[in-house]
Design a protein around this motif. Structure first.
Motif, mmCIF file in Angstrom:
data_model
loop_
_atom_site.group_PDB
_atom_site.id
_atom_site.type_symbol
_atom_site.label_atom_id
_atom_site.label_comp_id
_atom_site.label_asym_id
_atom_site.label_seq_id
_atom_site.Cartn_x
_atom_site.Cartn_y
_atom_site.Cartn_z
ATOM 1 N N ASN A 44 0.875 -1.172 0.000
ATOM 2 C CA ASN A 44 0.000 0.000 0.000
ATOM 3 C C ASN A 44 0.909 1.217 0.000
ATOM 4 N N THR A 46 1.594 5.350 -0.587
ATOM 5 C CA THR A 46 1.076 6.717 -0.646
ATOM 6 C C THR A 46 2.112 7.570 -1.361
ATOM 7 N N THR A 48 3.121 11.618 -2.244
ATOM 8 C CA THR A 48 2.934 13.043 -2.015
ATOM 9 C C THR A 48 3.755 13.793 -3.055
ATOM 10 N N GLY A 58 -1.504 15.493 -1.884
ATOM 11 C CA GLY A 58 -1.532 14.061 -1.611
ATOM 12 C C GLY A 58 -2.279 13.809 -0.327
ATOM 13 N N PRO A 59 -2.384 12.603 0.063
ATOM 14 C CA PRO A 59 -1.732 11.465 -0.572
ATOM 15 C C PRO A 59 -2.546 10.887 -1.736
ATOM 16 N N TYR A 60 -1.822 10.431 -2.735
ATOM 17 C CA TYR A 60 -2.374 9.584 -3.780
ATOM 18 C C TYR A 60 -2.156 8.162 -3.277
ATOM 19 N N LEU A 61 -3.121 7.290 -3.452
ATOM 20 C CA LEU A 61 -3.041 5.931 -2.923
ATOM 21 C C LEU A 61 -3.018 4.924 -4.061
ATOM 22 N N SER A 95 5.699 3.269 1.491
ATOM 23 C CA SER A 95 5.045 1.966 1.399
ATOM 24 C C SER A 95 5.016 1.300 2.768
#
Length: 124
Positions: A44, A46, A48, A58-61, A95
């Protein structure tokens, strides 16, 4: 295979040209984070995005499945907002499991395509 890599990566250079001489997706100007997850658990991640003249976004996931790779185009990131074109930026990827990150840019503003690739800076 055991997980390899690090949990925090930085790409200090980013720029997505708004122009391309080509319309097909393979040759449209783009920035890519190539993310490798060799471990047994999904990663997973993220992301920024940092700028010279404004606050980070962000965060973009994103999720990279176990024992898989993901070639993630920054052009495709839309939530929380699209990454702006013709703007210098940098990015940090965090991560929850070790990953490897490589940065690639394809610049097709002219018919002579330029391609650059480098391994990101890692820590953690």
């Amino acid at each position: 295979m055991d997980a390899i890599g690090r949990m925090r990566w930085a790409i200090a250079e980013g720029y997505i040209p708004s122009e391309s001489k080509f319309a097909d997706r393979a040759r449209v100007s783009h920035e890519t984070a190539c993310i490798l997850n060799t471990g047994d658990r999904d990663a997973n991640v993220t992301i920024t995005i940092y700028f010279a003249d404004r606050e980070p976004v962000g965060p973009y996931l994103v999720t990279v499945a176990a024992r898989r790779t993901l070639h993630l185009r920054f052009n495709d990131l839309t939530d929380p907002r699209p990454v702006p074109r013709d703007t210098d930026f940098a990015s940090v990827l965090q991560s929850d499991v070790p990953i490897v990150v490589q940065h690639t840019r394809l610049d097709s503003r002219s018919a002579e395509i330029a391609l650059l690739s480098t391994v990101a800076y890692a820590e953690g």
